[in-house]
Write a protein that holds these residues in place. Sequence first.
Motif, short mmCIF file in Angstrom:
data_model
loop_
_atom_site.label_atom_id
_atom_site.label_comp_id
_atom_site.label_asym_id
_atom_site.label_seq_id
_atom_site.Cartn_x
_atom_site.Cartn_y
_atom_site.Cartn_z
N GLY A 9 -63.06 -17.65 -5.94
CA GLY A 9 -62.86 -17.02 -4.64
C GLY A 9 -61.90 -15.85 -4.64
O GLY A 9 -61.33 -15.51 -3.60
N ALA A 10 -61.72 -15.17 -5.77
CA ALA A 10 -60.78 -14.06 -5.84
C ALA A 10 -61.18 -12.91 -4.92
O ALA A 10 -60.33 -12.13 -4.49
CB ALA A 10 -60.67 -13.55 -7.28
N HIS A 76 -59.71 -24.03 -6.21
CA HIS A 76 -61.08 -23.81 -5.75
C HIS A 76 -61.05 -23.36 -4.29
O HIS A 76 -60.73 -24.14 -3.40
CB HIS A 76 -61.88 -25.10 -5.90
N THR A 77 -61.41 -22.07 -4.04
CA THR A 77 -61.41 -21.54 -2.68
C THR A 77 -62.75 -20.92 -2.28
O THR A 77 -62.93 -20.56 -1.12
CB THR A 77 -60.32 -20.48 -2.48
N ALA A 78 -63.69 -20.77 -3.22
CA ALA A 78 -64.95 -20.09 -2.93
C ALA A 78 -65.95 -21.04 -2.29
O ALA A 78 -66.55 -21.87 -2.98
CB ALA A 78 -65.54 -19.50 -4.22
N ASP A 79 -66.12 -20.94 -0.97
CA ASP A 79 -67.00 -21.84 -0.22
C ASP A 79 -66.72 -23.29 -0.62
O ASP A 79 -67.61 -24.14 -0.65
CB ASP A 79 -68.47 -21.49 -0.48
N SER A 81 -65.14 -25.82 0.71
CA SER A 81 -65.21 -26.95 1.63
C SER A 81 -66.60 -27.50 1.82
O SER A 81 -66.76 -28.63 2.27
CB SER A 81 -64.62 -26.56 2.99
N ASP A 82 -67.63 -26.71 1.45
CA ASP A 82 -69.00 -27.14 1.76
C ASP A 82 -69.97 -27.07 0.58
O ASP A 82 -71.13 -27.43 0.75
CB ASP A 82 -69.57 -26.29 2.90
N ASP A 83 -69.52 -26.64 -0.58
CA ASP A 83 -70.44 -26.49 -1.71
C ASP A 83 -70.31 -27.67 -2.67
O ASP A 83 -69.32 -27.78 -3.41
CB ASP A 83 -70.18 -25.17 -2.45
N GLN A 84 -71.32 -28.53 -2.69
CA GLN A 84 -71.26 -29.71 -3.55
C GLN A 84 -71.43 -29.39 -5.04
O GLN A 84 -70.70 -29.97 -5.86
CB GLN A 84 -72.32 -30.72 -3.10
N PRO A 85 -72.37 -28.52 -5.44
CA PRO A 85 -72.55 -28.30 -6.88
C PRO A 85 -71.29 -27.82 -7.59
O PRO A 85 -70.98 -28.29 -8.70
CB PRO A 85 -73.66 -27.23 -6.92
N SER A 86 -70.55 -26.89 -7.00
CA SER A 86 -69.34 -26.40 -7.66
C SER A 86 -68.28 -27.50 -7.74
O SER A 86 -67.56 -27.60 -8.75
CB SER A 86 -68.79 -25.18 -6.93
N ALA A 87 -68.17 -28.33 -6.71
CA ALA A 87 -67.20 -29.42 -6.74
C ALA A 87 -67.55 -30.42 -7.85
O ALA A 87 -66.67 -30.89 -8.58
CB ALA A 87 -67.15 -30.12 -5.39
N ARG A 88 -68.83 -30.73 -7.97
CA ARG A 88 -69.24 -31.66 -9.04
C ARG A 88 -68.96 -31.07 -10.42
O ARG A 88 -68.55 -31.78 -11.34
CB ARG A 88 -70.73 -31.98 -8.90
N HIS A 108 -57.76 -28.09 -4.11
CA HIS A 108 -59.05 -27.87 -3.46
C HIS A 108 -58.87 -27.45 -2.01
O HIS A 108 -58.22 -28.16 -1.23
CB HIS A 108 -59.88 -29.16 -3.53
N LEU A 109 -59.46 -26.33 -1.63
CA LEU A 109 -59.39 -25.84 -0.26
C LEU A 109 -60.47 -26.48 0.59
O LEU A 109 -61.66 -26.34 0.34
CB LEU A 109 -59.55 -24.32 -0.24
#
Length: 339
Positions: A9-10, A76-79, A81-88, A108-109
């Motif tokens: 999320g830069a 982690h700030t790039a979408d 709160s709602d992006d599951q694939p990147s979190a996994r 985690h944001l």
Amino acid sequence: MATKIFLTGATGYIGGETLYQLVEAHPEYELTLLVRNEERGKPVAAAYPKARLVYGSLDSADVIEREAAAADIVIHTADSSDDQPSARAIAKGLAAGHSAERPGYWIHLCGTGILTWYDLAHSRFGEAPLAEQAYDDIGSISEILSLPRDAPHRDVDEIVLGASAAGYPAVRTLIFCPPTIYGRGRGPVNQRSVQVPRIVEYALQRGFAPVQGAGLSEWDNVHIRDVGAFFVRAVAAALDPATRDDPEVFGPRAYFFLENGDRHKWSDVARWVADEAARRGLLPEPAVKTVDDVPSLGTNSRGVASRARKYFGWEPRGPSLKDEIPDAVTVEAERLGKV
């Protein structure tokens, strides 16, 4: 050895401010930044030539896993709160690359939009908050951890919490939940927030500022520079022996809200915007009207940032939301070609 940080999320509003403050405070950190492509990364590389850029989207699991495994700390700030694939992918990478002897830290944001669940579930827009809708991030942690699964952002939070529960002490997580953020950021690309600019844009395009329903809903708020300062302190906490092993700071209970104590009604913000726009001649009069097409302005989000104050000594220093309204109007008027 320099601390290795992997930041997503830069090019964004929050990530850009975080990047700015991390470099200002700790130029010795070794930064790896995820950006979509080389073209998108040009202004980032120009502003931060010492940073290492890696290219990929939030679906680039191989890239994200590799960099999370190699980093000491992931922000982690790039979408996020709602992006599951990147979190996994982050969870998998941290688990693969770290151990109890060398933990990996994940900041985690999320956002206090998670606290709007009751209003959304009951289509309760524009109403005043109920007493039980106030959450203290220490005193109400049991309630926060048991919010409904369909609450906003909850699905991704569960991935983060799951990584901490399954991988602790090798994987240690902190979920950061800011409320309404305002003020001009200092990142290399997006320096504009979301909620207040949308009200200004609405007013300048339609001739009046919107109030959803009865206009009694309330949110907490915080300046973008105070958000960036929180991230700097969170990184420092991951490196400090006094806090890095504390499960109340990095662990399944580590939800951190943020607020400056200056809660706003969205109807007040609409009036401030209308008054300022009319004063500038951008509206013929300071008009405010009741609408039903902006439900996001009709929810309540009330959180108390006890955890940041207790464990990080964080205190807000930015100007108030009301004081920033003139600049918000300027930015949107220029963007829309109204001046």
